[in-house]
Scaffold this motif. Structure first.
Motif, PDB file in Angstrom:
ATOM      1  N   LEU A  82       0.835  -1.213   0.000  1.00 55.46           N
ATOM      2  CA  LEU A  82       0.000   0.000   0.000  1.00 55.46           C
ATOM      3  C   LEU A  82       0.864   1.256   0.000  1.00 55.46           C
ATOM      4  O   LEU A  82       0.580   2.219  -0.705  1.00 55.46           O
ATOM      5  CB  LEU A  82      -0.927   0.002   1.225  1.00 55.46           C
ATOM      6  N   ALA A  83       1.935   1.225   0.801  1.00 55.48           N
ATOM      7  CA  ALA A  83       2.830   2.385   0.868  1.00 55.48           C
ATOM      8  C   ALA A  83       3.517   2.597  -0.480  1.00 55.48           C
ATOM      9  O   ALA A  83       3.733   3.731  -0.909  1.00 55.48           O
ATOM     10  CB  ALA A  83       3.866   2.197   1.972  1.00 55.48           C
ATOM     11  N   ASN A  84       3.839   1.505  -1.148  1.00 57.24           N
ATOM     12  CA  ASN A  84       4.517   1.594  -2.444  1.00 57.24           C
ATOM     13  C   ASN A  84       3.641   2.295  -3.480  1.00 57.24           C
ATOM     14  O   ASN A  84       4.120   3.092  -4.276  1.00 57.24           O
ATOM     15  CB  ASN A  84       4.884   0.186  -2.915  1.00 57.24           C
ATOM     16  N   ILE A  85       2.346   2.006  -3.434  1.00 54.87           N
ATOM     17  CA  ILE A  85       1.415   2.638  -4.371  1.00 54.87           C
ATOM     18  C   ILE A  85       1.420   4.150  -4.189  1.00 54.87           C
ATOM     19  O   ILE A  85       1.267   4.911  -5.138  1.00 54.87           O
ATOM     20  CB  ILE A  85      -0.011   2.070  -4.169  1.00 54.87           C
ATOM     21  N   LYS A  86       1.629   4.581  -2.943  1.00 50.79           N
ATOM     22  CA  LYS A  86       1.576   6.024  -2.666  1.00 50.79           C
ATOM     23  C   LYS A  86       2.898   6.744  -2.928  1.00 50.79           C
ATOM     24  O   LYS A  86       2.959   7.982  -2.801  1.00 50.79           O
ATOM     25  CB  LYS A  86       1.171   6.238  -1.205  1.00 50.79           C
ATOM     26  N   GLU A  87       3.928   5.997  -3.270  1.00 48.50           N
ATOM     27  CA  GLU A  87       5.247   6.601  -3.488  1.00 48.50           C
ATOM     28  C   GLU A  87       5.208   7.753  -4.514  1.00 48.50           C
ATOM     29  O   GLU A  87       5.818   8.804  -4.279  1.00 48.50           O
ATOM     30  CB  GLU A  87       6.244   5.513  -3.902  1.00 48.50           C
ATOM     31  N   PRO A  88       4.472   7.608  -5.642  1.00 49.66           N
ATOM     32  CA  PRO A  88       4.404   8.725  -6.604  1.00 49.66           C
ATOM     33  C   PRO A  88       3.783   9.988  -5.997  1.00 49.66           C
ATOM     34  O   PRO A  88       4.161  11.102  -6.383  1.00 49.66           O
ATOM     35  CB  PRO A  88       3.510   8.189  -7.727  1.00 49.66           C
ATOM     36  N   ILE A  89       2.830   9.829  -5.064  1.00 46.95           N
ATOM     37  CA  ILE A  89       2.230  11.008  -4.415  1.00 46.95           C
ATOM     38  C   ILE A  89       3.313  11.777  -3.666  1.00 46.95           C
ATOM     39  O   ILE A  89       3.401  12.999  -3.741  1.00 46.95           O
ATOM     40  CB  ILE A  89       1.104  10.595  -3.436  1.00 46.95           C
ATOM     41  N   SER A  90       4.164  11.018  -2.940  1.00 50.81           N
ATOM     42  CA  SER A  90       5.256  11.659  -2.209  1.00 50.81           C
ATOM     43  C   SER A  90       6.228  12.324  -3.168  1.00 50.81           C
ATOM     44  O   SER A  90       6.695  13.445  -2.926  1.00 50.81           O
ATOM     45  CB  SER A  90       6.001  10.618  -1.366  1.00 50.81           C
ATOM     46  N   ALA A  91       6.537  11.637  -4.283  1.00 50.08           N
ATOM     47  CA  ALA A  91       7.467  12.193  -5.275  1.00 50.08           C
ATOM     48  C   ALA A  91       6.917  13.504  -5.819  1.00 50.08           C
ATOM     49  O   ALA A  91       7.628  14.510  -5.890  1.00 50.08           O
ATOM     50  CB  ALA A  91       7.674  11.194  -6.408  1.00 50.08           C
ATOM     51  N   PHE A  92       5.636  13.513  -6.163  1.00 53.21           N
ATOM     52  CA  PHE A  92       4.961  14.698  -6.695  1.00 53.21           C
ATOM     53  C   PHE A  92       5.028  15.853  -5.703  1.00 53.21           C
ATOM     54  O   PHE A  92       5.382  16.987  -6.039  1.00 53.21           O
ATOM     55  CB  PHE A  92       3.511  14.319  -7.019  1.00 53.21           C
ATOM     56  N   ASN A  93       4.721  15.566  -4.440  1.00 54.74           N
ATOM     57  CA  ASN A  93       4.692  16.635  -3.441  1.00 54.74           C
ATOM     58  C   ASN A  93       6.081  17.133  -3.050  1.00 54.74           C
ATOM     59  O   ASN A  93       6.260  18.323  -2.811  1.00 54.74           O
ATOM     60  CB  ASN A  93       3.891  16.202  -2.217  1.00 54.74           C
ATOM     61  N   HIS A  94       7.039  16.221  -3.009  1.00 55.21           N
ATOM     62  CA  HIS A  94       8.415  16.670  -2.753  1.00 55.21           C
ATOM     63  C   HIS A  94       8.880  17.607  -3.866  1.00 55.21           C
ATOM     64  O   HIS A  94       9.570  18.587  -3.625  1.00 55.21           O
ATOM     65  CB  HIS A  94       9.357  15.467  -2.617  1.00 55.21           C
ATOM     66  N   LEU A  95       8.448  17.299  -5.082  1.00 57.97           N
ATOM     67  CA  LEU A  95       8.770  18.141  -6.221  1.00 57.97           C
ATOM     68  C   LEU A  95       8.171  19.535  -6.031  1.00 57.97           C
ATOM     69  O   LEU A  95       8.842  20.552  -6.204  1.00 57.97           O
ATOM     70  CB  LEU A  95       8.204  17.489  -7.485  1.00 57.97           C
ATOM     71  N   LEU A  96       6.895  19.577  -5.631  1.00 56.65           N
ATOM     72  CA  LEU A  96       6.218  20.868  -5.416  1.00 56.65           C
ATOM     73  C   LEU A  96       6.884  21.669  -4.300  1.00 56.65           C
ATOM     74  O   LEU A  96       6.820  22.890  -4.266  1.00 56.65           O
ATOM     75  CB  LEU A  96       4.745  20.643  -5.052  1.00 56.65           C
ATOM     76  N   GLN A  97       7.499  20.935  -3.371  1.00 60.21           N
ATOM     77  CA  GLN A  97       8.149  21.616  -2.242  1.00 60.21           C
ATOM     78  C   GLN A  97       9.591  22.001  -2.564  1.00 60.21           C
ATOM     79  O   GLN A  97      10.282  22.571  -1.723  1.00 60.21           O
ATOM     80  CB  GLN A  97       8.134  20.694  -1.016  1.00 60.21           C
ATOM     81  N   GLY A  98      10.041  21.621  -3.762  1.00 57.14           N
ATOM     82  CA  GLY A  98      11.421  21.901  -4.132  1.00 57.14           C
ATOM     83  C   GLY A  98      12.424  20.940  -3.528  1.00 57.14           C
ATOM     84  O   GLY A  98      13.623  21.199  -3.523  1.00 57.14           O
ATOM     85  N   GLU A  99      11.920  19.808  -3.008  1.00 55.95           N
ATOM     86  CA  GLU A  99      12.809  18.796  -2.419  1.00 55.95           C
ATOM     87  C   GLU A  99      13.139  17.774  -3.501  1.00 55.95           C
ATOM     88  O   GLU A  99      12.594  16.666  -3.516  1.00 55.95           O
ATOM     89  CB  GLU A  99      12.114  18.099  -1.249  1.00 55.95           C
ATOM     90  N   PHE A 100      14.049  18.167  -4.407  1.00 53.72           N
ATOM     91  CA  PHE A 100      14.285  17.327  -5.578  1.00 53.72           C
ATOM     92  C   PHE A 100      14.956  16.001  -5.219  1.00 53.72           C
ATOM     93  O   PHE A 100      14.667  14.971  -5.809  1.00 53.72           O
ATOM     94  CB  PHE A 100      15.124  18.105  -6.601  1.00 53.72           C
TER      95      PHE A 100
END
Lengths: 267, 200
Positions: A82-100
């Motif tokens: 389940l956590a793996n499925i959400k990994e892209p959400i984290s990637a997307f939000n880290h991007l929005l936060q400038g945490e490349f």
């Protein structure tokens, strides 16, 4: 499908309006949750009771049943997947936060765990030093300094704030399961998304069984305990994250109170 | 311009907190918390003794490590000032009992887990300091556990434990003050309720 989008747009708009209206926070400057306004409190307590009953008679028994028929090993595989499925959400939000860098780690974890980790059931990447680091849209809004707003208890979803509600909606529409089933026939779409949601909710409730039972058992006012803990836990999300002790650095006013205490002990 | 202002603000905050904590020995405070967690893990969780002995040891460690009188008065908030001496004493005893009971039962969850200490952070309160630590969870990211330590002379006491930003003292304060506010018997009702919880 169009209807779904319209509903979402309406919800997001409503929530955003609430956020912009929410000038008053439920915390004082040092982050300690304050007493809430009476109208809001009576609504919240009512909704909290309603959710509590649903949890008691539906969700909790199901979560206990799930625990009874699975081993910790199985549950860990499910939670990892389940956590793996959400990994892209984290990637997307880290991007929005400038945490490349973090965003890159999320994507690497997704690639490694989806393949070598057998659809995410095993956290192979974690073993290689790529530690899990979650981020949702709520965290992003916090980084962008959007105010949290007052504590509200949502029907079924439970404790929330206007900002966390917006975050939850955006996370839902950026969820890979939602995006992947957008073009599928609606019967398939429903089955997949309902199934996924049900498993997520049950797995989450199972993981909180002991903690919540314990909190409730030791609490004389469960609603206030939940509200306080929920608001405090959100303190680490903040645009001025440098001052990390602010939330719990209360002052005892020790001099005055020590004196009273001395008098008491002298009695 | 803005940056300068920020730097000035930051410096003043830093200086203020540094001066407020001149009295606290950071290394000793951290060592104190390390000692407490080590004793808890080695002599209670991992010890090969009966549960009764474990409970006794836990109670002793709890009473030695935590300043319950201090925590108790914070937790009662503004009601501390209006409480009678007997009420204060009864409340602190009931609060102590409840915490000992709760934590000795949950303590075993720390089996096989070691705290990693991450240095200290200053507090705005005099003679106090935060000791930062991480504890691994069964799943996901490790949990952040921060210990609020108070120094009196060369003695150290824990006055709050903050788990994932949730302060046990603040949570209890919110809960108990809300309870007293709405209870017809006020603080006496609270004491009775807490005592009943430890009896079960």
């Amino acid at each position: 499908m169009c209807g779904k989008f319209r509903l979402l747009a309406a919800c997001s708009l409503m929530a955003l309006v609430t956020v912009s209206c929410a000038t008053q926070n439920d915390k004082n400057t040092s982050g300690i949750p304050q007493e809430e306004n009476e109208t809001l409190e009576s609504y919240n307590r009512g909704m909290f009771k309603f959710n509590y009953q649903i949890d008691k008679y539906v969700l909790k028994p199901v979560a206990k049943g799930y625990r009874a028929v699975t081993t910790p090993y199985v549950r860990e595989r499910v939670n990892n997947a389940l956590a793996n499925i959400k990994e892209p959400i984290s990637a997307f939000n880290h991007l929005l936060q400038g945490e490349f860098k973090e965003s890159g780690i999320n994507l690497s974890r997704l690639a490694i765990n989806s393949t070598l980790g057998l659809a995410g059931m095993y956290d192979v990447a974690g073993g290689w030093g790529l530690q899990q680091s979650k981020a949702g849209f709520d965290d992003t809004l916090a980084k962008w300094c959007v105010k949290d707003g007052p504590f509200i208890v949502l029907p079924l979803f439970g404790p929330a704030t206007p900002r966390s509600t917006v975050g939850m909606i955006v996370d839902a529409v950026t969820n890979p399961i939602y995006l992947a089933t957008l073009d599928a026939p609606s019967s398939t779409e429903d089955k997949v998304s309902y199934g996924y949601t049900a498993i997520s909710v049950i797995a989450f409730r199972e993981s909180t069984l002991d903690l919540l039972d314990d909190l409730e058992r030791n609490s004389v006012d469960f609603y206030t305990t939940m509200r306080s803990a929920f608001l405090q836990n959100r303190q680490n999300k903040g645009c001025l994250n440098g001052n990390e002790n602010a939330s719990y650095d209360f002052d005892f006013g020790y001099e005055e109170e020590d004196q009273i205490f001395d008098e008491m002990e002298a009695d | 311009m803005k940056k300068n202002l920020f730097v000035a603000l930051f410096t003043s905050i830093f200086l203020f907190s540094a001066s407020a904590n001149a009295a606290v020995d950071a290394t000793q405070a951290e060592n104190f918390v390390k000692k407490v967690t080590k004793e808890g893990i080695e002599e209670i969780i991992n010890a090969n003794v009966s549960q009764t002995v474990k409970d006794e040891r836990f109670e002793k460690l709890f009473n030695n490590a935590l300043d319950l009188n201090f925590i108790g008065q914070f937790v009662l908030g503004r009601y501390w000032r209006t409480a009678t001496a007997a009420q204060k004493k009864d409340f602190i005893n009931a609060y102590r009992e409840l915490n000992i009971k709760t934590w000795s039962k949950r303590f075993d969850e720390f089996k096989g887990k070691n705290f990693t200490f991450k240095g200290t952070s200053p507090s705005n309160s005099a003679n106090q300091i935060f000791v930062n630590s991480l504890v691994p969870m069964d799943q996901g990211e490790p949990a952040k556990v921060v210990w609020r330590v108070k120094q009196t002379g060369d003695k150290f006491k824990i006055v709050d434990i903050i788990i994932e930003n949730v302060s046990l003292a603040i949570t209890a304060r919110n809960e108990y003050t809300a309870y007293i506010k709405s209870a017809p018997g006020g603080i006496d009702d609270l004491i009775k309720d807490l005592q009943n919880k430890t009896k079960v």
